[in-house]
Write a protein that holds these residues in place. Structure first.
Motif, PDB file in Angstrom:
ATOM      1  N   VAL A 279     -19.350  25.069  56.667  1.00 42.74           N
ATOM      2  CA  VAL A 279     -18.366  24.741  57.704  1.00 42.74           C
ATOM      3  C   VAL A 279     -18.227  25.945  58.636  1.00 42.74           C
ATOM      4  O   VAL A 279     -17.751  27.006  58.229  1.00 42.74           O
ATOM      5  CB  VAL A 279     -16.998  24.387  57.089  1.00 42.74           C
ATOM      6  N   SER A 280     -18.671  25.782  59.880  1.00 41.13           N
ATOM      7  CA  SER A 280     -18.591  26.867  60.857  1.00 41.13           C
ATOM      8  C   SER A 280     -17.315  26.742  61.688  1.00 41.13           C
ATOM      9  O   SER A 280     -16.597  25.742  61.606  1.00 41.13           O
ATOM     10  CB  SER A 280     -19.814  26.839  61.777  1.00 41.13           C
ATOM     11  N   ALA A 281     -17.060  27.754  62.515  1.00 40.36           N
ATOM     12  CA  ALA A 281     -15.826  27.785  63.315  1.00 40.36           C
ATOM     13  C   ALA A 281     -15.788  26.650  64.336  1.00 40.36           C
ATOM     14  O   ALA A 281     -14.711  26.118  64.648  1.00 40.36           O
ATOM     15  CB  ALA A 281     -15.708  29.130  64.023  1.00 40.36           C
ATOM     16  N   SER A 283     -17.290  23.704  63.959  1.00 39.89           N
ATOM     17  CA  SER A 283     -17.586  22.427  63.316  1.00 39.89           C
ATOM     18  C   SER A 283     -16.403  21.467  63.457  1.00 39.89           C
ATOM     19  O   SER A 283     -15.240  21.887  63.412  1.00 39.89           O
ATOM     20  CB  SER A 283     -17.896  22.644  61.829  1.00 39.89           C
ATOM     21  N   CYS A 286     -13.894  21.551  60.512  1.00 43.07           N
ATOM     22  CA  CYS A 286     -12.993  22.684  60.286  1.00 43.07           C
ATOM     23  C   CYS A 286     -11.522  22.259  60.448  1.00 43.07           C
ATOM     24  O   CYS A 286     -11.127  21.687  61.474  1.00 43.07           O
ATOM     25  CB  CYS A 286     -13.316  23.811  61.267  1.00 43.07           C
ATOM     26  N   GLY A 287     -10.713  22.533  59.406  1.00 38.03           N
ATOM     27  CA  GLY A 287      -9.289  22.217  59.432  1.00 38.03           C
ATOM     28  C   GLY A 287      -8.956  20.818  58.931  1.00 38.03           C
ATOM     29  O   GLY A 287      -7.787  20.489  58.744  1.00 38.03           O
ATOM     30  N   SER A 293     -12.174  13.710  57.250  1.00 41.24           N
ATOM     31  CA  SER A 293     -13.483  14.127  57.767  1.00 41.24           C
ATOM     32  C   SER A 293     -14.454  12.952  57.870  1.00 41.24           C
ATOM     33  O   SER A 293     -15.408  12.987  58.635  1.00 41.24           O
ATOM     34  CB  SER A 293     -14.097  15.195  56.858  1.00 41.24           C
ATOM     35  N   ASP A 323     -12.153  24.761  55.334  1.00 42.62           N
ATOM     36  CA  ASP A 323     -11.923  25.939  56.169  1.00 42.62           C
ATOM     37  C   ASP A 323     -13.258  26.570  56.582  1.00 42.62           C
ATOM     38  O   ASP A 323     -14.319  26.239  56.040  1.00 42.62           O
ATOM     39  CB  ASP A 323     -11.087  26.967  55.408  1.00 42.62           C
ATOM     40  N   ILE A 324     -13.181  27.515  57.523  1.00 40.08           N
ATOM     41  CA  ILE A 324     -14.375  28.225  57.998  1.00 40.08           C
ATOM     42  C   ILE A 324     -15.037  28.956  56.823  1.00 40.08           C
ATOM     43  O   ILE A 324     -14.381  29.653  56.062  1.00 40.08           O
ATOM     44  CB  ILE A 324     -14.011  29.241  59.098  1.00 40.08           C
ATOM     45  N   ASP A 326     -16.451  27.565  54.228  1.00 30.14           N
ATOM     46  CA  ASP A 326     -16.574  26.717  53.039  1.00 30.14           C
ATOM     47  C   ASP A 326     -17.960  26.068  53.017  1.00 30.14           C
ATOM     48  O   ASP A 326     -18.557  25.792  54.067  1.00 30.14           O
ATOM     49  CB  ASP A 326     -15.510  25.616  53.027  1.00 30.14           C
TER      50      ASP A 326
END
Length: 345
Positions: A279-281, A283, A286-287, A293, A323-324, A326
């Protein structure tokens, strides 16, 4: 049309023409032999063997004496046989020489085309050493449709790879120049599957010197080599003997689990794999939690675990927040997982 493609097409046309000329020369040579043998048998009343021998030494111009004295008609026949036979022989030799030269040219053009394809790759994998382990690595990469370049010093191995349409570089994988030809600067990962631990250790040093961000996974024959390879920059080291021992034990004590994994990895109908997704920033995941999802609703895949920090959560709950950084461990059909990765970023 690129100049390389034009040259390749032109080369193929020339090669076809040369093959036709070779066939023509072969048929003409057979005709000359038949005419020569028949002529001596009819004109000089010689036996088959004497006629064959005389035809061979006449066409080859070796200068041996006649097997029997020639009559006037026989000499006239021999003159025409020399002229016609030598012409056919020279035609055949020149055509065969052109065939050899064209074959080398064709191979050169093919290698140039392959080199151009390799230079355009980005985020590919490099497999060094196509032995017993290396073959399994390239088969897995090929089956899962990942770009890769194989490196091996053996000409026969490289020829086999070329016949399968795989990209390769022939040479010493520990050489900086060879790794650069394989476009190591733009590669995502490298597999060290050379025969000796010392070779794989040198390979790691060389590869990391070209691309410090390159992920390197190497094999090691002895336990002592593992620590050295990690210090040299390897991201992971696999001990085949250790893995083989664990596999044998698993086959004995948990046969159903092993059978399931074998069928998942080797099924000819559909290719299922255990894949990971970070999971990138930026993506879209994210969150979000697993439920929102949409991953749990996807057909053909199953979220087996989520890694948070250094801890793995197996069979994670639907409200687990992503989260970022993961990592999602997913089991499913490779094509479907690849499509999800493109969408989720």
């Amino acid at each position: 049309m690129p100049i390389l493609q034009i040259l390749t097409c032109f080369s193929a046309i020339i090669l076809t023409m040369i093959l036709k000329r070779l066939m023509t020369a072969f048929l003409l040579l057979i005709l000359v032999f038949l005419l020569g043998i028949s002529g001596y048998m009819v004109i000089e009343r010689w036996g088959f063997l004497d006629s064959l021998y005389m035809t061979v030494i006449t066409i080859a111009s070796v200068g041996y004496m006649e097997v029997n004295p020639l009559s006037a008609d026989g000499r006239i026949f021999t003159i025409f046989l020399i002229i016609f036979g030598m012409g056919v022989l020279l035609f055949g030799i020149s055509t065969f020489t052109a065939f050899l030269v064209e074959g080398e040219l064709n191979e050169l053009l093919r290698r140039k085309k392959m080199g151009k394809q390799i230079s355009k790759l980005k985020g590919h994998y490099i497999v060094c050493g196509i032995g017993r382990i290396g073959k399994h690595i390239i088969n897995e990469l090929y089956n899962t449709k990942r770009d890769f370049v194989a490196i091996d010093i053996n000409e026969a191995v490289c020829k086999e790879l070329g016949e399968k349409g795989m990209l390769y570089v022939q040479g010493d994988a520990t050489s900086r120049a060879i790794l650069k030809v394989a476009n190591a600067e733009q590669a995502k990962g490298l597999f060290g599957a050379l025969s000796a631990d010392s070779e794989n250790l040198l390979l790691i040093f060389t590869a990391k010197g070209i691309n410090p961000n390159l992920k390197v996974i190497s094999k090691a024959e002895v336990d002592e080599s593992k620590e050295k390879m990690i210090k040299a920059g390897a991201n992971g080291v696999v001990l085949p003997l250790h893995i083989g021992g664990l596999r044998m034990a698993s086959e004995m004590i948990r046969p159903e689990a092993v059978t399931f994994l074998d069928k998942m990895l080797k099924s000819p109908e559909e290719i299922y794999r255990v894949e990971d997704m970070i999971v990138s920033a930026d993506s879209v995941l994210c969150g979000k939690n697993l439920k929102t999802s949409g991953l749990l609703d996807e057909r053909g895949i199953s979220v087996a675990a989520v890694r948070k920090g250094g801890k793995y959560i197996f069979n994670p709950p639907s409200d687990a927040i992503l989260d970022i950084g993961d990592a999602l461990i997913i089991i499913g059909e490779t094509e479907r997982i690849r499509a999800i990765k493109k969408i989720t970023g």
